[in-house]
Scaffold this motif. Sequence first.
Motif, PDB file in Angstrom:
ATOM      1  N   LYS A 187       0.821  -1.170   0.093  1.00 34.19           N
ATOM      2  CA  LYS A 187      -0.091  -0.023   0.087  1.00 34.19           C
ATOM      3  C   LYS A 187       0.829   1.327  -0.022  1.00 34.19           C
ATOM      4  O   LYS A 187       1.813   1.612   0.670  1.00 34.19           O
ATOM      5  CB  LYS A 187      -0.945   0.075   1.385  1.00 34.19           C
ATOM      6  N   ALA A 188       0.345   2.268  -0.552  1.00 43.66           N
ATOM      7  CA  ALA A 188       1.090   3.473  -0.711  1.00 43.66           C
ATOM      8  C   ALA A 188       0.147   4.662  -0.223  1.00 43.66           C
ATOM      9  O   ALA A 188      -1.071   4.722  -0.624  1.00 43.66           O
ATOM     10  CB  ALA A 188       1.537   4.027  -2.399  1.00 43.66           C
ATOM     11  N   SER A 189       0.692   5.350   0.676  1.00 43.98           N
ATOM     12  CA  SER A 189      -0.179   6.615   1.259  1.00 43.98           C
ATOM     13  C   SER A 189       0.535   7.977   1.306  1.00 43.98           C
ATOM     14  O   SER A 189       1.567   7.861   1.453  1.00 43.98           O
ATOM     15  CB  SER A 189      -0.731   6.104   2.656  1.00 43.98           C
ATOM     16  N   PHE A 190      -0.302   8.654   0.889  1.00 44.15           N
ATOM     17  CA  PHE A 190       0.377  10.143   1.050  1.00 44.15           C
ATOM     18  C   PHE A 190      -0.821  11.215   1.185  1.00 44.15           C
ATOM     19  O   PHE A 190      -1.943  11.187   0.452  1.00 44.15           O
ATOM     20  CB  PHE A 190       1.019  10.502  -0.455  1.00 44.15           C
ATOM     21  N   LEU A 191      -0.538  12.268   1.826  1.00 48.71           N
ATOM     22  CA  LEU A 191      -1.693  13.087   2.270  1.00 48.71           C
ATOM     23  C   LEU A 191      -2.066  13.822   0.812  1.00 48.71           C
ATOM     24  O   LEU A 191      -1.354  14.292   0.059  1.00 48.71           O
ATOM     25  CB  LEU A 191      -1.261  14.290   3.252  1.00 48.71           C
ATOM     26  N   GLY A 192      -3.418  13.937   0.766  1.00 42.04           N
ATOM     27  CA  GLY A 192      -3.899  14.590  -0.679  1.00 42.04           C
ATOM     28  C   GLY A 192      -4.315  13.459  -1.730  1.00 42.04           C
ATOM     29  O   GLY A 192      -4.571  13.896  -2.776  1.00 42.04           O
ATOM     30  N   TYR A 193      -3.984  12.366  -1.199  1.00 43.98           N
ATOM     31  CA  TYR A 193      -4.066  11.344  -2.372  1.00 43.98           C
ATOM     32  C   TYR A 193      -4.653  10.046  -1.952  1.00 43.98           C
ATOM     33  O   TYR A 193      -4.717   9.876  -0.696  1.00 43.98           O
ATOM     34  CB  TYR A 193      -2.690  10.995  -2.942  1.00 43.98           C
ATOM     35  N   LYS A 194      -5.463   9.524  -2.910  1.00 41.38           N
ATOM     36  CA  LYS A 194      -6.171   7.978  -2.398  1.00 41.38           C
ATOM     37  C   LYS A 194      -5.032   6.944  -2.205  1.00 41.38           C
ATOM     38  O   LYS A 194      -3.916   7.052  -3.015  1.00 41.38           O
ATOM     39  CB  LYS A 194      -7.144   7.629  -3.279  1.00 41.38           C
ATOM     40  N   ASP A 195      -5.224   6.184  -1.116  1.00 41.78           N
ATOM     41  CA  ASP A 195      -4.226   5.008  -0.956  1.00 41.78           C
ATOM     42  C   ASP A 195      -4.317   4.094  -2.312  1.00 41.78           C
ATOM     43  O   ASP A 195      -5.459   3.968  -2.715  1.00 41.78           O
ATOM     44  CB  ASP A 195      -4.733   4.245   0.219  1.00 41.78           C
ATOM     45  N   ALA A 196      -3.293   3.732  -2.661  1.00 46.08           N
ATOM     46  CA  ALA A 196      -2.851   2.934  -3.699  1.00 46.08           C
ATOM     47  C   ALA A 196      -2.479   1.413  -3.381  1.00 46.08           C
ATOM     48  O   ALA A 196      -1.453   1.381  -2.489  1.00 46.08           O
ATOM     49  CB  ALA A 196      -1.902   3.363  -4.716  1.00 46.08           C
ATOM     50  N   VAL A 197      -3.403   0.505  -3.572  1.00 48.14           N
ATOM     51  CA  VAL A 197      -3.137  -1.022  -3.076  1.00 48.14           C
ATOM     52  C   VAL A 197      -3.081  -1.913  -4.103  1.00 48.14           C
ATOM     53  O   VAL A 197      -3.983  -1.883  -4.994  1.00 48.14           O
ATOM     54  CB  VAL A 197      -4.369  -1.278  -1.803  1.00 48.14           C
ATOM     55  N   THR A 198      -2.185  -2.796  -4.065  1.00 48.20           N
ATOM     56  CA  THR A 198      -1.974  -4.009  -5.128  1.00 48.20           C
ATOM     57  C   THR A 198      -1.385  -5.151  -4.324  1.00 48.20           C
ATOM     58  O   THR A 198      -1.116  -5.268  -3.260  1.00 48.20           O
ATOM     59  CB  THR A 198      -1.389  -3.310  -6.401  1.00 48.20           C
ATOM     60  N   THR A 199      -1.585  -6.206  -5.232  1.00 45.96           N
ATOM     61  CA  THR A 199      -1.198  -7.593  -4.926  1.00 45.96           C
ATOM     62  C   THR A 199       0.330  -7.750  -5.039  1.00 45.96           C
ATOM     63  O   THR A 199       0.697  -7.290  -6.223  1.00 45.96           O
ATOM     64  CB  THR A 199      -1.964  -8.575  -5.539  1.00 45.96           C
ATOM     65  N   VAL A 200       0.816  -8.494  -4.231  1.00 49.79           N
ATOM     66  CA  VAL A 200       2.525  -8.828  -4.291  1.00 49.79           C
ATOM     67  C   VAL A 200       2.570 -10.487  -4.541  1.00 49.79           C
ATOM     68  O   VAL A 200       1.477 -11.156  -3.981  1.00 49.79           O
ATOM     69  CB  VAL A 200       3.453  -8.330  -3.281  1.00 49.79           C
ATOM     70  N   THR A 201       3.467 -10.851  -4.985  1.00 47.83           N
ATOM     71  CA  THR A 201       3.699 -12.305  -4.906  1.00 47.83           C
ATOM     72  C   THR A 201       4.643 -12.696  -3.680  1.00 47.83           C
ATOM     73  O   THR A 201       5.878 -12.265  -3.576  1.00 47.83           O
ATOM     74  CB  THR A 201       4.386 -12.724  -6.337  1.00 47.83           C
ATOM     75  N   VAL A 202       4.368 -13.758  -2.962  1.00 50.23           N
ATOM     76  CA  VAL A 202       5.028 -14.115  -1.678  1.00 50.23           C
ATOM     77  C   VAL A 202       6.215 -14.688  -2.241  1.00 50.23           C
ATOM     78  O   VAL A 202       6.365 -15.598  -2.802  1.00 50.23           O
ATOM     79  CB  VAL A 202       4.380 -14.779  -0.850  1.00 50.23           C
TER      80      VAL A 202
END
Length: 852
Positions: A77-92
């Motif tokens: 997940k990527a989080s930053f003030l003023g932006y929507k969180d960006a979430v994506t899937t990763v390979t373990v």
Amino acid sequence: MDLKYFHKKLYYIILFLFSTTTLFAQTTVVSGTVIDASNRKPLPFVAVSFPGTTIGVNTDNQGKYSIQTDKPVTKIKASFLGYKDAVTTVTVGKEQEINLRMLPLASQLDEVVVKSGKKPRYRNKDNPAVELIRKVIENKEKNRPTSYDYVEYKEYDKMQFSLSNVSKDASQKKGLKKYAFVLDNRDSTTVPGKSLLPVFLDEKLSQYYYRKNPEREKTITLGQKTVNFGGAIDNEGLTVYFKHMYYKVDIYSNVVFLMTTNFLSPIANSAPTFYKFFITDTVVVNNQKLVELSFTPRNTTDVLFVGKIYITLDGNYAVQKADLTINKNINLNFVNTMSVNLEFEQNPDGRYHLSKSTTLADFGFNRSKNGALFGIREIVYKNYIVNNPRADTTYKNQEDAVPEAAKNRSDQFWAQNRLDTLTTAESKVYKNTDSLRNMPSFRRTLDIATLLLAGYKDEGWYEIGPANTFYSFNPIEGLKLRFGGRTTPELSKRYYFETYASYGFKDEKWKGFLSATYSLNDKSIYKFPQNYIRASVQYDTHIPGENLQFVQEDNFLLSFKRGNNDKYLYDLAYRLDYVHEFENHFSYSFGLSSLNQSPAGSLYFINLDNNGLPQNIHNLITTDFTIGLRYAPNEQFYQGKIYRIPVPSKNPVFSLDYDAGIKDVVGGQYSYQKLHARIDKRFYLSQLGWADVTVEGGKIFGQVPYPLLNIFRANQTYAYDIYSYNLMNFLEFVGDHYESIDIDQHFNGFFFNKIPLLKKLKWRETASFKAIYGGVSSTNDPSLHPSLYQYPVTGTGQPITYALGKTPYVEGSVGIENIFKFVRIDLVKRFTYLDHPDIAKWGIRTLVQFNF
């Protein structure tokens, strides 16, 4: 040993020797870039994390990130003030690249009008960015930790060096397969785009206390852990040297000291004169509004930073974050890139303190190619407490030496108290180094490297050398062969022996030296603080006026001299010395010596008898009692196993020596007293480089012949000697009182960098000034006292030895250093006493040295 020359040798040892480990198979590694989806520009300082864990990182100035974990995560997940969180899937359990796009919560694009015309000229006047930086400068002192009455915190200091971009199949090459456990241990996550092979690691945990009134500070080392390579490499010494290169960065100081070079801080008092400032953004962090202030050098050749600082608008104008990158156009050797990242946390009173400092440097011989060595120093500050007074005993008795208990902390201690985490590769360094140290092939390689770079052949409990003294020559002894060695701590930490034997084929005489030293504090005599007693005997030649060192080493390169240099002495010396250093860097020494000097070559000792007739004297015998006092506050050393070298710093060094000649004891022929005082200080001059300044003076009480006067330090070799007069002849001037000043200035290319050709060559300017004023009183004037030795003259009756008159001896030089990165050449001019015979008014002198 020359510290600058040793820097060069140390750099080669690092590249030649070090080691590391392999990655766990189930580690999930994700790297990539975070961009603004609306304009595709990279986003710096975005928080990237694995949801459900405490593992997270921030993107760098280019929006790049790299994160890893051994936990079974499935999302990032990527989080930053003023932006929507960006979430994506990763390979373990895999290494993967994922670029994240972030959507602004609200986008509004104002009308942009583009007009042609000249670019406005940058100016400080009416510039809001400059007005803001002036506010920061104005409030600097109140934002420093020392503005509080009391401060305390824990500090975790991690220093790591890695080989960079080593071939992936290196461990499969013939002769290297046995080192696969080292060569296959890579870290490709810490620095995006680089494969790092850690070879050196040092961790230190300390507790710091500060009191403002009366001002005191104290650091208690709670634990220290360092790799151990064995052999001649001293691990503590490496740590001191590396940390001298990677000094702690205090942005509130006017200068930032890195790589032995002073960089002007972007918030220095004079910063608006040297930097251009631009307000490039405003952000909100933890409900605190910050201004992003970008800066760049006005002159791209000055030793300055490029980067951004984030300033609070709460009235304190404090730095909340800083990203500093060294200006790529500056004259700095072997450093491809270097950056400093500073992070600050808020105190309960609203002010900010430094919470983390990360310095990264990419080293190499050519900036156009990948570096060969990559260094990282990371310092974390926790448990920050202000204005909490402690008992007086808390702030007293600062100990510089690391306690032995702190060096032997368990793995459990580090697991519980480490304020940051080790990467997978870093966690294997200690074990890999232990394995490497026990391999015979590695020990042989280390042995060869020590011989080539340090001049000694290690044989376990003793070592042979130094190699550069095995062969030399001079007019008195002709060809001179010498062979010697010394014992090491492998034999004993209390007992040390050193010896050599030499033979001159012209004078057909054997010479030699033997010493025995006993350590009184059960430490190596080369370790700080010293406390030892030493007895020695030496029979050898030396040039009058040179200080008789504990071991006077012959050197092949210094055998080449200009002019007439056939005036020597045969010395038979017996010495007993005691040295005691204290933790506060004050030291004293006592000595007893008996010295028998006999003239050699064209030198002679002659006085006049009662009838005015000359008579030859064959031996001058003195017995001396000496006391030495020295104070070098905060002095640090590059500490080898059997040597140590002071690390230059801004702190002065004071020394005072007293020498009493004792008549009729062990054959002593004269009674006298000598007093000598000296101050050494390095002045850091920001953009103008630095200057080494030495001021000293001496006085002799009593009547003595000229060999016992102060014979001023002369140099007739073709090497530039910083501590001697390079156009003064041996034995040219003597005195029973003197005052002198030496200034050696290094401009670090401040002027040459503004000339295109010289900028490309990376040459640097130097200048020096040396003056000595003194004379011989009537008490010691042989023309008034015929019983004293007459000053020597040439075969034609011309004098060769003089007393300084009302005019001081003065010489100066201008020079160029950093030629081929190692060579310094000075044009030296002598300004006074130009009527003396056989003197050089001008000269070119060379010095081999190493600087970043």
